[in-house]
Motif scaffolding. Sequence first.
Motif, PDB file in Angstrom:
ATOM      1  N   LEU A  17      41.017  12.694 -68.873  1.00  0.00           N
ATOM      2  CA  LEU A  17      41.185  14.056 -68.368  1.00  0.00           C
ATOM      3  C   LEU A  17      42.545  14.589 -68.787  1.00  0.00           C
ATOM      4  CD1 LEU A  17      39.891  13.557 -64.730  1.00  0.00           C
ATOM      5  CD2 LEU A  17      38.632  14.491 -66.675  1.00  0.00           C
ATOM      6  N   ARG A  20      45.589  21.514 -69.068  1.00  0.00           N
ATOM      7  CA  ARG A  20      46.200  22.349 -70.096  1.00  0.00           C
ATOM      8  C   ARG A  20      46.126  23.804 -69.666  1.00  0.00           C
ATOM      9  NH1 ARG A  20      41.545  22.309 -74.791  1.00  0.00           N
ATOM     10  NH2 ARG A  20      40.094  23.629 -73.642  1.00  0.00           N
ATOM     11  N   SER A  22      44.907  27.619 -69.859  1.00  0.00           N
ATOM     12  CA  SER A  22      43.571  28.149 -70.137  1.00  0.00           C
ATOM     13  C   SER A  22      43.408  28.594 -71.586  1.00  0.00           C
ATOM     14  CB  SER A  22      43.257  29.309 -69.202  1.00  0.00           C
ATOM     15  OG  SER A  22      43.163  28.842 -67.871  1.00  0.00           O
ATOM     16  N   GLY A  24      44.567  26.897 -74.033  1.00  0.00           N
ATOM     17  CA  GLY A  24      44.614  25.678 -74.831  1.00  0.00           C
ATOM     18  C   GLY A  24      46.011  25.157 -75.088  1.00  0.00           C
ATOM     19  N   ARG A  58      33.745  28.224 -64.778  1.00  0.00           N
ATOM     20  CA  ARG A  58      34.465  27.266 -65.627  1.00  0.00           C
ATOM     21  C   ARG A  58      34.971  26.070 -64.835  1.00  0.00           C
ATOM     22  NH1 ARG A  58      38.597  30.866 -68.774  1.00  0.00           N
ATOM     23  NH2 ARG A  58      39.373  28.807 -69.362  1.00  0.00           N
ATOM     24  N   ARG A  60      37.006  25.776 -62.274  1.00  0.00           N
ATOM     25  CA  ARG A  60      38.428  25.759 -61.953  1.00  0.00           C
ATOM     26  C   ARG A  60      38.629  25.927 -60.456  1.00  0.00           C
ATOM     27  NH1 ARG A  60      40.004  30.677 -65.391  1.00  0.00           N
ATOM     28  NH2 ARG A  60      38.017  31.222 -64.478  1.00  0.00           N
ATOM     29  N   GLU A  70      43.435  24.607 -66.685  1.00  0.00           N
ATOM     30  CA  GLU A  70      42.104  24.034 -66.550  1.00  0.00           C
ATOM     31  C   GLU A  70      42.191  22.538 -66.814  1.00  0.00           C
ATOM     32  OE1 GLU A  70      39.658  25.941 -69.470  1.00  0.00           O
ATOM     33  OE2 GLU A  70      40.814  25.138 -71.141  1.00  0.00           O
ATOM     34  N   VAL A  72      40.291  19.449 -68.589  1.00  0.00           N
ATOM     35  CA  VAL A  72      39.277  19.205 -69.613  1.00  0.00           C
ATOM     36  C   VAL A  72      39.055  17.702 -69.782  1.00  0.00           C
ATOM     37  CG1 VAL A  72      39.706  21.340 -70.883  1.00  0.00           C
ATOM     38  CG2 VAL A  72      40.997  19.301 -71.456  1.00  0.00           C
TER      39      VAL A  72
END
Length: 78
Positions: A17, A20, A22, A24, A58, A60, A70, A72
């Motif tokens: 996990l 980061r 949102s 990127g 998404r 969140r 977020e 990822v």
Amino acid sequence: DLDAHGGQTLGMRVWRLKVRRSDGATLRWPIAAVRYTAAYFSWGAAGLGLLWCLIDSRRRSLHDLAAGTEVVVLPRAG
């Protein structure tokens, strides 16, 4: 360096996990501090800020929304 450990704790590395921005971008300390502070209030409100991820498209939580971050799942290596 303002990079917040690459957006991962040791446990997050095991589970692949990463936190980061949102957009990127890499997570930086000031944004990590905002996320941490907002997470404190998410927990303090009977966990409702965390449950928000169940209805967000998404996935969140409220502290992710507040900080513009977020979580990822990273692909498996190799």
